[in-house]
Design an enzyme around this catalytic site. Structure first.
Site: not given
Ligand code: PXP
Length: 253
Positions: A71, A44, A102, A50, A201, A46, A152, A11, A8
């Protein structure tokens, strides 16, 4: 077979948006992750835009050669972006206006009409639909009934518990073990229901291994911990080390 790792890269966009500058490039970051062995890229989109912007999604659709997981909430506006961009998978997540990230899984039971409508729109256009849920038997059943092809499992509670764990007997270790059991059971149930299983997550280099031992989990979505490490050592080793942590966990140590 080891589980797949989708990185992901939200960031990376967060750093860029801090200055509304052209760099760092999310497409370059995605390519570096892929070259380091990532099996896919997750972003993701949003409502407040952001970090990831609509244009990023379309750029990544052109440049990502592995797997693009998008996402988003179930809002009509979001689903329309997915239909136009055509990612390899769409993961439906809850979204609250002031959240930092999330907060838990989507309550598919309580929102079955909206979730089903979103999934119907995706599947009518041949898009793969995943829903982010808490590791709970009722949510697994609701996701299946709403037409999802994958769940997920939200690993937030497990991840939080491992932060408090010090060694196997430390504070939080019992809670982490209980959450791990819940995740393993939900993964088994989802797989038995014919759903593909992903998880994510809050996962880290330290806590992903125990979860990767669950063979039903085919895919991990990991962002914060991996990108935090990449800031210090670079994306290439950060991705390789996470893949190795997953591989070792799957192999049993
Ligand atoms: N899965 C989902 C559905 C999420 O919303 C997120 C955060 O955007 C992640 C995984 C990844 O989480 P983390 O950044 O804590 O690894």
């Amino acid at each position: 077979m080891t589980a797949r790792l989708n990185v992901n890269i939200d960031h990376v966009a967060t750093v860029r948006q801090a200055r509304r500058a052209p760099e760092p490039s999310v497409a370059a970051a995605a390519a570096l992750c892929e070259q380091a062995g990532a099996d896919g890229i997750t972003v993701h989109l949003r409502a407040d835009r952001r970090h990831i912007q609509d244009a990023d999604v379309f750029t990544l659709r052109r440049t990502v050669t592995t797997y693009l997981n998008l996402e988003m909430s179930v809002a009509d506006e979001m689903i329309s972006v997915a239909l136009e961009a055509r990612p390899d998978a769409v993961t439906l997540v809850p979204e609250n206006p002031n959240e930092i990230t999330t907060e838990g899984g989507l309550d598919v039971r309580a929102n079955s009409k909206a979730v089903r409508a979103a999934i119907d729109r995706l599947r009518e256009c041949d898009l793969f639909a995943s829903v982010f849920i808490d590791p709970d038997a009722e949510q697994v059943a609701a996701a299946r009934d709403a037409g999802a092809q994958q769940v997920e499992l939200c690993t937030a509670l497990y991840a939080e518990a491992t932060l408090g764990a010090r060694g196997v007997h430390g504070e939080g270790a019992g809670r982490a073990a209980a959450e791990l059991k819940r995740l393993h059971e939900a993964a088994r149930l989802a797989a038995q229901s014919g759903l593909k299983v992903a998880a994510g997550h809050g996962l880290t280099y330290r806590n992903v291994g125990a979860l990767a031992a669950a063979r039903e989990i085919e895919e991990f979505n990991i962002g914060h911990n991996l990108i935090a490490r990449a800031v210090l050592v670079g994306l290439d080793p950060a991705v390789r080390e996470m893949r190795e942590a997953i591989r070792r966990g799957r192999a049993g140590g």
